[in-house]
Motif scaffolding. Structure first.
Motif, mmCIF file in Angstrom:
data_model
loop_
_atom_site.group_PDB
_atom_site.id
_atom_site.type_symbol
_atom_site.label_atom_id
_atom_site.label_comp_id
_atom_site.label_asym_id
_atom_site.label_seq_id
_atom_site.Cartn_x
_atom_site.Cartn_y
_atom_site.Cartn_z
ATOM 1 N N LEU A 1 -5.709 -1.447 -2.759
ATOM 2 C CA LEU A 1 -4.614 -0.906 -1.985
ATOM 3 C C LEU A 1 -4.649 0.639 -1.983
ATOM 4 O O LEU A 1 -4.365 1.333 -1.037
ATOM 5 N N SER B 1 -4.942 3.215 1.089
ATOM 6 C CA SER B 1 -3.895 4.274 1.348
ATOM 7 C C SER B 1 -4.481 5.676 1.581
ATOM 8 O O SER B 1 -4.176 6.468 2.369
ATOM 9 N N GLU C 1 -6.559 6.385 4.623
ATOM 10 C CA GLU C 1 -5.972 6.226 6.002
ATOM 11 C C GLU C 1 -5.868 7.895 6.731
ATOM 12 O O GLU C 1 -5.821 8.807 6.066
ATOM 13 N N SER D 1 -9.780 -2.457 5.365
ATOM 14 C CA SER D 1 -8.588 -1.853 5.464
ATOM 15 C C SER D 1 -8.551 -1.711 7.074
ATOM 16 O O SER D 1 -9.534 -1.294 7.810
ATOM 17 N N TRP E 1 0.292 -0.812 2.669
ATOM 18 C CA TRP E 1 -0.474 -1.178 1.768
ATOM 19 C C TRP E 1 0.301 -1.588 0.288
ATOM 20 O O TRP E 1 0.189 -0.907 -0.731
#
Length: 139
Positions: A13, A17, A20, A82, A107
């Motif tokens: 996660l 993040s 992104e 993701s 996330w």
């Protein structure tokens, strides 16, 4: 059902993040439940997702020859992907594996779901356990 250690779950996660708005695809590896120091409430031969292979490993060879040399042979039957803009399920662009974990923003624990190679949703169980210590040097 898919089992994953909390440490790996949280690390994936974090990677999603940080990347992104780009997507992340990570090959995952397992450790049999019986090899954990803690007593897990699953059969000893049950695979538990516990490690990942760096996404950049072998990238230049893959780009030129189309071969993944960053993942040892026989490893990596699961993947994490993701989807910063969604959807919260596998897409045709994802590299399919026996199990695919898909994460979407924000996330957190509820943003990750597991699927089989046909796209059927699987239960995901996060275990509070650390995989056995490994060393490159013999004991």
């Amino acid at each position: 059902m898919v089992f994953i250690t909390r440490g790996l779950h949280d690390a994936l996660l974090d990677m999603a993040s940080e990347a992104e708005p780009e997507r992340v695809t990570v090959v995952l590896a397992t450790t049999p439940a019986g090899e954990f120091e803690e007593e897990l409430d699953v059969a000893s031969e049950t695979p538990v997702l516990s490690h990942f292979y760096m996404p950049e490993a072998g990238q230049s060879v893959r780009a030129v020859f189309g071969m993944d040399l960053g993942t040892p042979a026989g490893r990596g039957r699961a993947k994490f992907v993701s989807h910063p803009q969604g959807p919260a399920e596998p897409t045709r662009e994802d590299d399919f594996a026996a199990a695919v974990l898909v994460a979407v923003p924000p996330w957190d624990a509820e943003s990750v779901a597991a699927f089989d190679r046909s796209g059927k949703r699987l239960s995901l169980d996060v275990l509070d356990a650390d995989p056995p210590k490994e060393s490159l040097v013999g004991d």
